[in-house]
Design a protein around this motif. Structure first.
Motif, short mmCIF file in Angstrom:
data_model
loop_
_atom_site.label_atom_id
_atom_site.label_comp_id
_atom_site.label_asym_id
_atom_site.label_seq_id
_atom_site.Cartn_x
_atom_site.Cartn_y
_atom_site.Cartn_z
N ARG A 120 2.51 1.69 -3.23
CA ARG A 120 1.19 2.64 -4.09
C ARG A 120 0.89 4.02 -4.21
O ARG A 120 0.92 4.46 -5.26
CB ARG A 120 0.30 1.28 -4.53
N LYS A 121 1.30 4.20 -2.81
CA LYS A 121 0.96 5.41 -2.25
C LYS A 121 2.04 6.62 -2.79
O LYS A 121 2.33 7.91 -3.86
CB LYS A 121 0.62 6.03 -0.59
N LYS A 144 0.73 -1.04 0.33
CA LYS A 144 -0.22 -0.07 0.19
C LYS A 144 1.12 1.44 -0.17
O LYS A 144 0.91 2.13 -0.79
CB LYS A 144 -0.93 0.14 1.18
N GLU A 177 2.80 7.39 -6.84
CA GLU A 177 1.62 8.05 -7.15
C GLU A 177 2.13 9.02 -6.86
O GLU A 177 1.90 10.54 -7.55
CB GLU A 177 -0.13 8.21 -6.74
N GLU A 178 3.01 10.26 -5.60
CA GLU A 178 3.05 10.86 -5.28
C GLU A 178 4.82 11.23 -6.23
O GLU A 178 4.68 12.51 -6.61
CB GLU A 178 4.04 10.40 -3.73
#
Length: 392
Positions: free
Chosen positions: A152-153, A149, A156-157
């Motif tokens: 994945r975050k 998780k 995106e950043e």
């Protein structure tokens, strides 16, 4: 203290047989102890683990799911350790069972209880470590899911940084081409000057070199602008990656500490079990074993008393043995009736000798029933048997 000398007497004098067989039971105790130690040696060997077709340790194989090959190394090692502890716990249970089935004969029999208790406790120690390893595996699995998780975050950043990297790479390619074009145009103009080319051609070459210089200057400015943007975003992303990695390493160290503490606690418990085993062996002394055997298998403490010579006395004979009762006798069948005196037999044989005819046959005398005394029933019975035999 002489326990054997004082406890194996008794009326039936069975103490010698008990002590002799107890001596023979020593061979059985030595054989069983050798088997126990041999089994312990086999279980203390390094037992290997196999994942798929890969054998990792030792000479034995422990079945582990092939799907573990796709797991992270840290997770696979956790499974390995749990599998090792489970196998070792089963081995200790097997040793405890062997100790429970030890011979109950002989003075060494109580020692098997010490082996059984120690093996049971060791099995529990390794079983508890296996449970801790399984719990640690679950924690590692949860952390792995959290990592997915977070990654994945983070992706995106930092996607803008990835775009900036790609833009800078493209701009870098354009900058190289523009530099090569500019250098080529400048080289052509210099060559025409040295060769004394016409003014028109020279002006034309200089014009191309000037345009190439402007294009190259524009590419440099654009590259510097893109490079600055990339540098800023790269710094931010690098800081974020470092923070993530520091958190990851902290968590990994915590998991390793939990792993180390679990093994350390188990080793402490195992050490306590071994110390207790050693103390129990010391507490059960040889004298205690012999005393316990004498109490359980003793045949008696009374030794045979000496016997003196006793003179015969008729007064000691019971009265019932002096008079003998007259036995019941059937008239005519007694010994005296069957065996007459020798003088009577000779007279009887002389007077009652059979008469023989010319052909050698005995002439039977005619005997009637009236010639026999009616009072003797036995003689009557014999007479009737003789009549039936001769057909009269």
């Amino acid at each position: 203290m002489a326990f054997f000398k004082n406890n194996f007497w008794g009326e039936k004098n069975a103490g010698f047989d008990v002590l002799y067989h107890n001596m023979k039971h020593g061979q059985l105790a030595a054989k069983e102890l050798a088997e126990f130690v041999r089994e312990s040696r086999d279980h203390f060997r390094c037992q290997p683990l196999t994942v798929g077709k890969r054998r990792l340790l030792g000479s034995r194989r422990v079945n582990v799911n092939v799907a573990l090959c796709k797991r992270p190394v840290k997770l696979i090692l956790g499974y390995y350790r749990a599998a090792i502890e489970e196998t070792y716990s089963k081995s200790m249970n097997k040793l405890a069972k062997m100790a429970s089935n030890g011979s109950t004969l002989g003075t060494f029999a109580p020692m098997w209880d010490v082996f059984r208790v120690s093996s049971d406790k060791l099995a529990l120690c390794h079983l508890e470590l296996m449970r801790k390893m399984n719990s640690l595996i679950n924690d590692i699995n949860k952390y792995g899911e959290e990592q997915v998780k977070v990654h994945r975050k983070t992706k995106e950043e930092v996607v803008t940084t990835l775009e900036s990297v790609q833009t800078l790479q493209v701009q870098n390619g354009q900058l190289q081409k523009s530099r090569e074009n500019y250098h080529g145009k400048c080289t052509d103009a210099d060559r025409l000057r040295r060769e004394g080319a016409p003014q028109k051609e020279l002006e034309k070459a200089e014009m191309k070199s000037k345009k190439a210089a402007e294009s190259f200057s524009s590419c440099v400015e654009k590259y510097n602008r893109v490079g600055g943007d990339f540098e800023q975003k790269m710094c931010e992303s690098a800081q974020k990656f470092q923070e993530l990695e520091e958190a990851h390493l902290r968590q990994m160290k915590q998991l390793i500490k939990a792993y180390s503490h679990s093994i350390e606690d188990t080793h402490v418990q195992v050490g306590q079990v071994h110390e207790e085993f050693k103390q129990n062996v010391e507490n059960i002394g040889i004298e205690n074993l012999i005393k316990k055997f004498a109490e359980q298998k003793g045949t008696g403490t009374e030794r045979p008393a000496p016997v003196g010579f006793e003179e015969f006395s008729s007064s000691q004979v019971p009265e019932g043995k002096k008079s003998r009762s007259k036995a019941f006798r059937i008239p005519g069948l007694g010994k005296r009736d069957k065996e007459p005196d020798s003088t009577d037999t000779a007279v009887t044989e002389a007077t009652n000798s059979p008469q023989v005819d010319d052909e050698g046959f005995v002439i039977r005398a005619d005997v009637g029933l009236n010639d026999i005394l009616p009072c003797d029933s036995t003689v009557v019975v014999r007479y009737l048997k003789l009549q039936r035999h001769y057909g009269k």
